[in-house]
Motif scaffolding. Structure first.
Motif, PDB file in Angstrom:
ATOM      1  N   VAL A  63       0.848  -1.181   0.000  1.00 19.51           N
ATOM      2  CA  VAL A  63       0.000   0.000   0.000  1.00 19.51           C
ATOM      3  C   VAL A  63       0.885   1.232   0.000  1.00 19.51           C
ATOM      4  CG1 VAL A  63      -1.741   1.301   1.242  1.00 19.51           C
ATOM      5  CG2 VAL A  63      -1.885  -1.182   1.157  1.00 19.51           C
ATOM      6  N   GLY A  64       0.802   2.031  -1.056  1.00 19.99           N
ATOM      7  CA  GLY A  64       1.585   3.239  -1.139  1.00 19.99           C
ATOM      8  C   GLY A  64       0.805   4.403  -0.578  1.00 19.99           C
ATOM      9  N   LEU A  65      -0.018   5.026  -1.419  1.00 20.67           N
ATOM     10  CA  LEU A  65      -0.874   6.120  -0.986  1.00 20.67           C
ATOM     11  C   LEU A  65      -2.232   5.573  -0.570  1.00 20.67           C
ATOM     12  CD1 LEU A  65      -0.255   8.933  -3.636  1.00 20.67           C
ATOM     13  CD2 LEU A  65       0.564   8.848  -1.288  1.00 20.67           C
ATOM     14  N   SER A  66      -2.701   5.981   0.585  1.00 18.40           N
ATOM     15  CA  SER A  66      -4.043   5.588   1.006  1.00 18.40           C
ATOM     16  C   SER A  66      -5.063   6.435   0.259  1.00 18.40           C
ATOM     17  CB  SER A  66      -4.208   5.775   2.512  1.00 18.40           C
ATOM     18  OG  SER A  66      -4.123   7.148   2.847  1.00 18.40           O
ATOM     19  N   THR A  67      -6.320   6.023   0.294  1.00 22.15           N
ATOM     20  CA  THR A  67      -7.381   6.769  -0.384  1.00 22.15           C
ATOM     21  C   THR A  67      -7.506   8.201   0.143  1.00 22.15           C
ATOM     22  OG1 THR A  67      -8.588   4.742  -0.897  1.00 22.15           O
ATOM     23  CG2 THR A  67      -9.841   6.791  -0.910  1.00 22.15           C
ATOM     24  N   PRO A  68      -7.486   8.421   1.476  1.00 22.39           N
ATOM     25  CA  PRO A  68      -7.537   9.810   1.943  1.00 22.39           C
ATOM     26  C   PRO A  68      -6.377  10.656   1.435  1.00 22.39           C
ATOM     27  CG  PRO A  68      -8.059   8.311   3.742  1.00 22.39           C
ATOM     28  CD  PRO A  68      -7.579   7.467   2.604  1.00 22.39           C
ATOM     29  N   MET A  69      -5.187  10.060   1.311  1.00 24.53           N
ATOM     30  CA  MET A  69      -4.043  10.809   0.805  1.00 24.53           C
ATOM     31  C   MET A  69      -4.230  11.163  -0.669  1.00 24.53           C
ATOM     32  SD  MET A  69      -0.994   8.635   2.669  1.00 24.53           S
ATOM     33  CE  MET A  69       0.335   9.545   1.905  1.00 24.53           C
ATOM     34  N   MET A  70      -4.739  10.214  -1.466  1.00 27.32           N
ATOM     35  CA  MET A  70      -4.982  10.497  -2.882  1.00 27.32           C
ATOM     36  C   MET A  70      -6.039  11.589  -3.037  1.00 27.32           C
ATOM     37  SD  MET A  70      -4.675   6.889  -4.980  1.00 27.32           S
ATOM     38  CE  MET A  70      -5.624   5.854  -3.863  1.00 27.32           C
ATOM     39  N   LYS A  71      -7.076  11.524  -2.200  1.00 24.99           N
ATOM     40  CA  LYS A  71      -8.126  12.548  -2.267  1.00 24.99           C
ATOM     41  C   LYS A  71      -7.571  13.913  -1.903  1.00 24.99           C
ATOM     42  CE  LYS A  71     -12.825  13.575  -0.767  1.00 24.99           C
ATOM     43  NZ  LYS A  71     -13.997  13.115   0.020  1.00 24.99           N
ATOM     44  N   SER A  72      -6.704  13.968  -0.906  1.00 22.37           N
ATOM     45  CA  SER A  72      -6.104  15.237  -0.505  1.00 22.37           C
ATOM     46  C   SER A  72      -5.290  15.841  -1.642  1.00 22.37           C
ATOM     47  CB  SER A  72      -5.216  15.016   0.726  1.00 22.37           C
ATOM     48  OG  SER A  72      -4.536  16.212   1.074  1.00 22.37           O
ATOM     49  N   HIS A  73      -4.485  15.013  -2.324  1.00 24.19           N
ATOM     50  CA  HIS A  73      -3.694  15.510  -3.452  1.00 24.19           C
ATOM     51  C   HIS A  73      -4.602  15.947  -4.599  1.00 24.19           C
ATOM     52  CE1 HIS A  73       0.103  14.635  -1.654  1.00 24.19           C
ATOM     53  NE2 HIS A  73      -0.046  13.325  -1.674  1.00 24.19           N
ATOM     54  N   ALA A  74      -5.677  15.201  -4.840  1.00 21.10           N
ATOM     55  CA  ALA A  74      -6.591  15.552  -5.928  1.00 21.10           C
ATOM     56  C   ALA A  74      -7.267  16.894  -5.668  1.00 21.10           C
ATOM     57  CB  ALA A  74      -7.639  14.447  -6.102  1.00 21.10           C
ATOM     58  N   ILE A  75      -7.648  17.150  -4.435  1.00 25.83           N
ATOM     59  CA  ILE A  75      -8.262  18.438  -4.092  1.00 25.83           C
ATOM     60  C   ILE A  75      -7.272  19.575  -4.315  1.00 25.83           C
ATOM     61  CG2 ILE A  75      -9.229  19.803  -2.211  1.00 25.83           C
ATOM     62  CD1 ILE A  75     -11.113  17.668  -3.266  1.00 25.83           C
ATOM     63  N   GLN A  76      -6.004  19.323  -4.005  1.00 20.92           N
ATOM     64  CA  GLN A  76      -4.980  20.339  -4.259  1.00 20.92           C
ATOM     65  C   GLN A  76      -4.880  20.660  -5.750  1.00 20.92           C
ATOM     66  OE1 GLN A  76      -1.113  19.829  -2.272  1.00 20.92           O
ATOM     67  NE2 GLN A  76      -2.074  18.314  -0.934  1.00 20.92           N
ATOM     68  N   LEU A  77      -4.993  19.605  -6.591  1.00 28.19           N
ATOM     69  CA  LEU A  77      -4.942  19.826  -8.038  1.00 28.19           C
ATOM     70  C   LEU A  77      -6.133  20.651  -8.512  1.00 28.19           C
ATOM     71  CD1 LEU A  77      -3.718  16.559  -9.799  1.00 28.19           C
ATOM     72  CD2 LEU A  77      -2.556  18.733  -9.549  1.00 28.19           C
ATOM     73  N   LEU A  78      -7.311  20.386  -7.956  1.00 31.74           N
ATOM     74  CA  LEU A  78      -8.496  21.138  -8.363  1.00 31.74           C
ATOM     75  C   LEU A  78      -8.339  22.621  -8.071  1.00 31.74           C
ATOM     76  CD1 LEU A  78     -11.569  18.923  -7.360  1.00 31.74           C
ATOM     77  CD2 LEU A  78     -10.603  19.314  -9.629  1.00 31.74           C
ATOM     78  N   ALA A  79      -7.603  22.943  -7.015  1.00 32.34           N
ATOM     79  CA  ALA A  79      -7.411  24.350  -6.657  1.00 32.34           C
ATOM     80  C   ALA A  79      -6.457  25.053  -7.607  1.00 32.34           C
ATOM     81  CB  ALA A  79      -6.884  24.450  -5.222  1.00 32.34           C
ATOM     82  N   LYS A  80      -5.717  24.266  -8.417  1.00 26.44           N
ATOM     83  CA  LYS A  80      -4.786  24.845  -9.380  1.00 26.44           C
ATOM     84  C   LYS A  80      -5.401  24.774 -10.781  1.00 26.44           C
ATOM     85  CE  LYS A  80      -0.835  23.106  -6.736  1.00 26.44           C
ATOM     86  NZ  LYS A  80       0.397  22.272  -6.782  1.00 26.44           N
ATOM     87  N   ARG A  81      -4.944  25.603 -11.656  1.00 27.96           N
ATOM     88  CA  ARG A  81      -5.434  25.542 -13.028  1.00 27.96           C
ATOM     89  C   ARG A  81      -4.423  26.193 -13.959  1.00 27.96           C
ATOM     90  NH1 ARG A  81     -10.574  24.297 -15.012  1.00 27.96           N
ATOM     91  NH2 ARG A  81     -10.315  23.897 -17.234  1.00 27.96           N
ATOM     92  N   ARG A  82      -3.955  25.437 -14.933  1.00 24.71           N
ATOM     93  CA  ARG A  82      -3.036  25.981 -15.919  1.00 24.71           C
ATOM     94  C   ARG A  82      -3.820  26.788 -16.943  1.00 24.71           C
ATOM     95  NH1 ARG A  82       2.026  23.103 -17.008  1.00 24.71           N
ATOM     96  NH2 ARG A  82       1.673  23.709 -19.167  1.00 24.71           N
ATOM     97  N   SER A  83      -3.267  27.914 -17.344  1.00 24.06           N
ATOM     98  CA  SER A  83      -3.926  28.722 -18.371  1.00 24.06           C
ATOM     99  C   SER A  83      -3.857  28.048 -19.734  1.00 24.06           C
ATOM    100  CB  SER A  83      -3.281  30.107 -18.432  1.00 24.06           C
ATOM    101  OG  SER A  83      -1.882  29.998 -18.696  1.00 24.06           O
ATOM    102  N   VAL A  84      -2.783  27.296 -19.971  1.00 22.93           N
ATOM    103  CA  VAL A  84      -2.616  26.584 -21.241  1.00 22.93           C
ATOM    104  C   VAL A  84      -2.522  25.091 -20.948  1.00 22.93           C
ATOM    105  CG1 VAL A  84      -1.170  26.276 -23.280  1.00 22.93           C
ATOM    106  CG2 VAL A  84      -1.392  28.549 -22.240  1.00 22.93           C
ATOM    107  N   PRO A  85      -3.415  24.269 -21.522  1.00 20.60           N
ATOM    108  CA  PRO A  85      -3.361  22.829 -21.248  1.00 20.60           C
ATOM    109  C   PRO A  85      -2.117  22.193 -21.843  1.00 20.60           C
ATOM    110  CG  PRO A  85      -4.955  23.293 -22.977  1.00 20.60           C
ATOM    111  CD  PRO A  85      -4.512  24.631 -22.450  1.00 20.60           C
TER     112      PRO A  85
END
Length: 285
Positions: free
Chosen positions: A139-161
């Motif tokens: 077991v590497g990343l637990s589900t709560p850890m993956m969710k935490s990282h995913a929420i951090q990504l949602l807060a970011k947004r690149r102007s150019v994909p």
């Protein structure tokens, strides 16, 4: 002489102190039955246990109680009909419930109470103070850890994909790629510029040849995401989700195709092509 005797006595006391401290630590590591959280269960009422992460194993020390997983993190327990007498025969009418998650173990006392009483719980949340950390191999990343990282990504947004593709009034974008250890986080969004709502059939990840000369020679390897932030259903205008893949490699003559298909017979399909170099340039948390 008195000085040496004092030093010997001090060393003996220090030695005894470490012995008793070790014994106390060993005793504190134990969890006795009377110290476990108490949860009541009764016939005719299903008891639901909600875990902060997916449940991998469950043990109930009584054949009078049956359990099943309604969801990966929701355990349902119920008393088998005409089996209350089995619980009453047990000492103090209690049984031990053990729940093992990805990174923790939690134990409870299940105490049978007669039906019809008020205050019988129907839902119990596994709290942090009920959990003991558990190192589970593989077991590497637990589900709560993956969710935490995913929420951090949602807060970011690149102007150019990083990558984008268009088809049938749909635009697919690979917004961000992040890695944590052996895990790849893909931030993917879709925009529907048509008046028709898009009903998602499948979102598939496949490693395929960049250029297909003959269909008979084409090779395709499907990659199953190990986790995603939201479940895919339908969207009218915009859809954004975070997908987690295990670390993967593929040669430069292949690409990772992210294919979104619609439920209808002649549904719209859009394919986003991701190169291996895009993954190599991934940011890290």
């Amino acid at each position: 002489m008195n000085h040496l005797r004092f030093i010997k006595q001090a060393l003996c006391l220090l030695f005894l102190f470490f012995i008793f401290a070790g014994v106390a630590a060993a005793q504190s590591a134990e969890r006795k039955l009377g110290e476990l959280p108490l949860v009541e269960i009764s016939s005719g009422v299903s008891l639901h246990i909600v875990s902060p992460e997916p449940i991998s194993k469950v043990d109930v020390s009584s054949p009078a109680i049956a359990g099943d997983l309604l969801e990966k993190n929701v355990l349902r327990l119920k008393l088998i009909p005409d089996s209350a007498h089995l619980l009453l025969r047990q000492a103090s009418s209690t049984v031990v419930l053990t729940i093992i998650g990805e990174t923790f173990i939690a134990q409870y006392q299940l105490c049978f109470v007669p039906p019809g009483l008020e205050g019988i719980p129907a839902l119990v949340n596994i709290l942090p103070e009920h959990c003991q950390p558990l190192e589970v191999s593989g077991v590497g990343l637990s589900t709560p850890m993956m969710k935490s990282h995913a929420i951090q990504l949602l807060a970011k947004r690149r102007s150019v994909p990083i990558r984008k593709a268009e088809a049938y009034g749909l635009e697919a974008r690979l917004n961000q790629v992040y890695t944590v250890g052996d895990y790849i986080f893909l931030d993917i969004s879709f925009e529907n510029s048509t008046a028709l709502k898009y009903s998602i059939d499948e979102l598939r990840f496949k490693i395929e040849d960049r250029k297909i000369v003959k269909a008979t020679n084409a090779q395709s390897i499907e990659i199953e995401p190990i986790w995603q932030l939201y479940q895919s259903h339908n969207f009218k205008r915009n859809y954004r989700n975070i997908f987690v893949l295990k670390k993967l490699t593929f040669p430069e003559n292949k690409v990772l195709n992210i294919e979104l298909t619609e439920k209808q017979v002649s549904g719209r399909t859009v394919v986003l092509k991701v190169r291996y170099g895009d993954l190599l340039k991934a940011d890290t948390f």
